[in-house]
Write an enzyme that holds these catalytic residues in place. Structure first.
Site, PDB file in Angstrom:
ATOM      1  N   ARG A  82      41.079  33.083  45.162  1.00 24.09           N
ATOM      2  CA  ARG A  82      41.112  33.897  43.931  1.00 24.09           C
ATOM      3  C   ARG A  82      39.783  33.907  43.172  1.00 24.09           C
ATOM      4  O   ARG A  82      39.757  34.212  41.981  1.00 24.09           O
ATOM      5  CB  ARG A  82      42.228  33.424  42.989  1.00 24.09           C
ATOM      6  CG  ARG A  82      43.611  33.492  43.556  1.00 24.09           C
ATOM      7  CD  ARG A  82      44.041  34.910  43.900  1.00 24.09           C
ATOM      8  NE  ARG A  82      45.378  34.925  44.459  1.00 24.09           N
ATOM      9  CZ  ARG A  82      45.649  34.936  45.766  1.00 24.09           C
ATOM     10  NH1 ARG A  82      44.676  34.946  46.657  1.00 24.09           N
ATOM     11  NH2 ARG A  82      46.900  34.947  46.192  1.00 24.09           N
TER      12      ARG A  82
ATOM     13  N   SER B 214      51.941  37.073  40.769  1.00 22.99           N
ATOM     14  CA  SER B 214      51.823  35.644  40.431  1.00 22.99           C
ATOM     15  C   SER B 214      51.123  35.524  39.079  1.00 22.99           C
ATOM     16  O   SER B 214      49.996  36.009  38.932  1.00 22.99           O
ATOM     17  CB  SER B 214      50.975  34.915  41.468  1.00 22.99           C
ATOM     18  OG  SER B 214      51.564  35.045  42.717  1.00 22.99           O
TER      19      SER B 214
ATOM     20  N   GLU C  81      46.533  33.701  36.189  1.00 20.21           N
ATOM     21  CA  GLU C  81      45.773  34.461  37.191  1.00 20.21           C
ATOM     22  C   GLU C  81      45.271  35.822  36.666  1.00 20.21           C
ATOM     23  O   GLU C  81      44.091  36.148  36.837  1.00 20.21           O
ATOM     24  CB  GLU C  81      46.624  34.665  38.452  1.00 20.21           C
ATOM     25  CG  GLU C  81      45.853  35.386  39.546  1.00 20.21           C
ATOM     26  CD  GLU C  81      46.672  35.634  40.794  1.00 20.21           C
ATOM     27  OE1 GLU C  81      47.116  34.660  41.415  1.00 20.21           O
ATOM     28  OE2 GLU C  81      46.852  36.809  41.146  1.00 20.21           O
TER      29      GLU C  81
HETATM   30  C1  LIG Z   1      54.297  42.490  42.158  1.00 22.16           C
HETATM   31  C2  LIG Z   1      52.897  42.008  42.404  1.00 22.16           C
HETATM   32  C3  LIG Z   1      52.623  41.258  43.530  1.00 22.16           C
HETATM   33  C4  LIG Z   1      51.313  40.803  43.780  1.00 22.16           C
HETATM   34  N1  LIG Z   1      51.083  40.084  44.921  1.00 22.16           N
HETATM   35  C5  LIG Z   1      49.820  39.634  45.179  1.00 22.16           C
HETATM   36  C6  LIG Z   1      49.547  38.900  46.387  1.00 22.16           C
HETATM   37  O1  LIG Z   1      50.412  38.679  47.209  1.00 22.16           O
HETATM   38  N2  LIG Z   1      48.289  38.459  46.572  1.00 22.16           N
HETATM   39  C7  LIG Z   1      47.273  38.706  45.682  1.00 22.16           C
HETATM   40  O2  LIG Z   1      46.150  38.280  45.937  1.00 22.16           O
HETATM   41  N3  LIG Z   1      47.514  39.414  44.556  1.00 22.16           N
HETATM   42  C8  LIG Z   1      48.748  39.878  44.280  1.00 22.16           C
HETATM   43  N4  LIG Z   1      48.993  40.586  43.131  1.00 22.16           N
HETATM   44  C9  LIG Z   1      47.893  40.842  42.202  1.00 22.16           C
HETATM   45  C10 LIG Z   1      47.245  42.236  42.384  1.00 22.16           C
HETATM   46  O3  LIG Z   1      48.046  43.053  43.179  1.00 22.16           O
HETATM   47  C11 LIG Z   1      45.857  42.124  43.022  1.00 22.16           C
HETATM   48  O4  LIG Z   1      45.021  41.301  42.254  1.00 22.16           O
HETATM   49  C12 LIG Z   1      45.206  43.493  43.186  1.00 22.16           C
HETATM   50  O5  LIG Z   1      44.004  43.375  43.896  1.00 22.16           O
HETATM   51  C13 LIG Z   1      44.951  44.169  41.849  1.00 22.16           C
HETATM   52  O6  LIG Z   1      44.443  45.462  42.088  1.00 22.16           O
HETATM   53  P1  LIG Z   1      44.262  46.461  40.902  1.00 22.16           P
HETATM   54  O7  LIG Z   1      43.590  47.666  41.419  1.00 22.16           O
HETATM   55  O8  LIG Z   1      45.557  46.683  40.227  1.00 22.16           O
HETATM   56  O9  LIG Z   1      43.276  45.633  39.960  1.00 22.16           O
HETATM   57  P2  LIG Z   1      43.171  45.657  38.382  1.00 22.16           P
HETATM   58  O10 LIG Z   1      44.297  44.869  37.820  1.00 22.16           O
HETATM   59  O11 LIG Z   1      43.008  47.042  37.911  1.00 22.16           O
HETATM   60  O12 LIG Z   1      41.816  44.863  38.174  1.00 22.16           O
HETATM   61  C14 LIG Z   1      41.737  43.489  38.504  1.00 22.16           C
HETATM   62  C15 LIG Z   1      40.317  42.989  38.243  1.00 22.16           C
HETATM   63  O13 LIG Z   1      39.414  43.630  39.128  1.00 22.16           O
HETATM   64  C16 LIG Z   1      38.427  44.370  38.413  1.00 22.16           C
HETATM   65  N5  LIG Z   1      38.219  45.603  39.159  1.00 22.16           N
HETATM   66  C17 LIG Z   1      39.156  46.503  39.537  1.00 22.16           C
HETATM   67  N6  LIG Z   1      38.594  47.471  40.264  1.00 22.16           N
HETATM   68  C18 LIG Z   1      37.277  47.181  40.351  1.00 22.16           C
HETATM   69  C19 LIG Z   1      36.159  47.813  40.964  1.00 22.16           C
HETATM   70  N7  LIG Z   1      36.278  48.933  41.659  1.00 22.16           N
HETATM   71  N8  LIG Z   1      34.928  47.221  40.826  1.00 22.16           N
HETATM   72  C20 LIG Z   1      34.777  46.069  40.134  1.00 22.16           C
HETATM   73  N9  LIG Z   1      35.784  45.444  39.528  1.00 22.16           N
HETATM   74  C21 LIG Z   1      37.038  45.992  39.636  1.00 22.16           C
HETATM   75  C22 LIG Z   1      39.009  44.589  37.033  1.00 22.16           C
HETATM   76  O14 LIG Z   1      37.969  44.736  36.066  1.00 22.16           O
HETATM   77  C23 LIG Z   1      39.807  43.326  36.842  1.00 22.16           C
HETATM   78  O15 LIG Z   1      38.938  42.288  36.443  1.00 22.16           O
HETATM   79  C24 LIG Z   1      50.281  41.081  42.867  1.00 22.16           C
HETATM   80  C25 LIG Z   1      50.565  41.847  41.716  1.00 22.16           C
HETATM   81  C26 LIG Z   1      51.859  42.317  41.493  1.00 22.16           C
HETATM   82  C27 LIG Z   1      52.129  43.162  40.276  1.00 22.16           C
END
Ligand SMILES: Cc1cc2nc3c(=O)[nH]c(=O)nc-3n(C[C@H](O)[C@H](O)[C@H](O)COP(=O)(O)OP(=O)(O)OC[C@H]3O[C@@H](n4cnc5c(N)ncnc54)[C@H](O)[C@@H]3O)c2cc1C
Length: 371
Positions: free
Chosen positions: A179, A266, A363
């Site tokens: 992470r 998580s 997280e």
């Molecule tokens: C039901 C559920 C289950 C999940 N299961 C998992 C799992 O099994 N494993 C896991 O690792 N995670 C899991 N997650 C967490 C999440 O899915 C991941 O962290 C995912 O990568 C988030 O993507 P996002 O586009 O929504 O990011 P966001 O929430 O939009 O952004 C997350 C972070 O990344 C940054 N960011 C986003 N896009 C960019 C970009 N293009 N350039 C630079 N920075 C950027 C943002 O500024 C922020 O700091 C889960 C979440 C949910 C809701």
């Protein structure tokens, strides 16, 4: 949308801008006040002018993908959200060893995984159904069921907000661990805006994933597959589609679907510690929770197991439900505000600390909070 485009200078006329958008609509936990501006980034060339727009207005900015690992706060965000919507998937190269596959930052992560599985590629099939975008995947080094993107990222393409240049960052430069990466930890956190990611994937027909699989995945497959299939896969490796379907089925039972239930997945990080950390080891043993040996030589304690042991699994605290299926997950059932979430978080963290001496860490990141 504001009728007067001059207010949005220097954004191009076709760049979509929205004002006063509730963060609850942009994040899967569905909490938080309003963002002053949301600028939709559909090509990488819109990034410099979006940053210039924020600078001209004297406002901070925040880069957002699907909002699945991000929380909105009650005060909202008096700044500019760069909402990553760049699309495109491409097989850049293919040879006997595998494939180089490009995913644009705004592509939905699971759509990307499915594309690779449909093309019989192996390497991210166990990362099925993780909500969010391709561009966010490297940020916290997403992982699940025995795979992590750190194992298969070749490089990312990004905009460097310090130099104002588009750059390529190789896997070895990303400082990836559990992470944690260059993108979210340390002095360069937040410096790069990722526009696309290139993965090195294997040909699933020649190099499929082999046993040992993640224990719960193995157990699930033993329940749903025939003995003859299991024998073949144990010998030849597991086709990507079999693993993708297996992980999807397990996740469907255990984890909330963001389109139905508000959560950020998580909510707490698992606890990692060095084998030489005797205090942590003693605390871990005292809890009776299983201690896992990780590939990087560290030990890991499942925070969900600690929360469960503390008697909190299934509890409703300030409108937040500690999931009765996976205690690491908090579901927003009826929280009215971020303050409710913060109260639930404090109650859980305090109880775990009082009982077991471990400080547990959140997280998801928070929009507008300093990293
Ligand atoms: C039901 C559920 C289950 C999940 N299961 C998992 C799992 O099994 N494993 C896991 O690792 N995670 C899991 N997650 C967490 C999440 O899915 C991941 O962290 C995912 O990568 C988030 O993507 P996002 O586009 O929504 O990011 P966001 O929430 O939009 O952004 C997350 C972070 O990344 C940054 N960011 C986003 N896009 C960019 C970009 N293009 N350039 C630079 N920075 C950027 C943002 O500024 C922020 O700091 C889960 C979440 C949910 C809701």
């Amino acid at each position: 949308m504001n009728a007067n485009r001059e207010d949005y200078s220097p954004l191009a006329a076709e760049t979509v801008v929205r004002e006063n958008v509730p963060l609850s609509e942009l994040t899967t936990m569905r909490l938080g006040g309003k963002a002053k501006y949301v600028v939709e980034i559909t090509t990488k060339w819109e990034i410099p002018s979006a940053l210039e727009f924020a600078k001209k207005k004297g406002l901070p900015y925040f880069v957002l993908g699907g909002g699945a690992n991000t929380l909105g706060r009650d005060e909202g965000f008096p700044g500019v959200i760069l909402l990553m919507k760049i699309r495109g998937i491409d097989i850049v190269d293919a040879d006997a060893e595998g494939f180089l596959v490009y995913g644009a930052a705004g592509e939905n992560w699971d759509d990307f995984v499915r594309f690779t599985v449909e093309h019989e590629m192996s390497g991210i099939e166990c990362l099925a159904k993780i909500p969010g975008t391709v561009g966010a995947a490297p940020v916290q080094n997403i992982g699940a069921y025995g795979q992590e993107v750190s194992q298969v990222i070749d490089h990312v393409e990004a905009y460097d907000t310090e130099t104002g240049e588009f750059v390529v960052i190789g896997r070895d430069e990303m400082k990836m661990s559990y992470r944690s990466t260059l993108f979210n930890t340390g002095p360069e956190a937040g410096r790069y805006i990722i526009t696309g990611v290139v993965f090195t994937l294997y040909d699933g027909n020649y190099e499929p994933m082999e046993e040992p699989l993640y224990a719960s995945l193995q157990k699930h497959l033993e329940e749903v597959l025939d003995a003859s299939e299991l024998e073949v896969y144990a010998h030849d490796g597991y086709p990507p589609k079999v693993l993708y379907d297996g992980v999807s089925a397990i996740r469907g039972e255990k984890l909330p679907d963001p389109s139905e239930k508000a959560s950020a997945g998580s909510f707490f990080k698992n606890i990692y510690f060095e084998p030489s950390d005797e205090k942590a080891l003693a605390l871990a043993e005292a809890t009776g929770c299983k201690i896992y040996d990780k590939a990087d030589g560290r030990k890991m304690l499942n925070t969900g197991a600690l929360i469960e042991k503390a008697g909190l699994k299934g509890k409703l605290l300030h409108g937040m439900r500690v999931s009765d299926k996976a205690a690491l997950v908090l579901i927003n059932e009826s929280a009215k505000s971020y303050a409710d979430l913060a109260a639930a978080r404090a109650e859980i963290a305090d109880q775990v600390f009082e009982k077991y001496g471990f400080k547990i860490e959140q997280e998801p990141v928070e929009i507008g909070k300093e990293i």
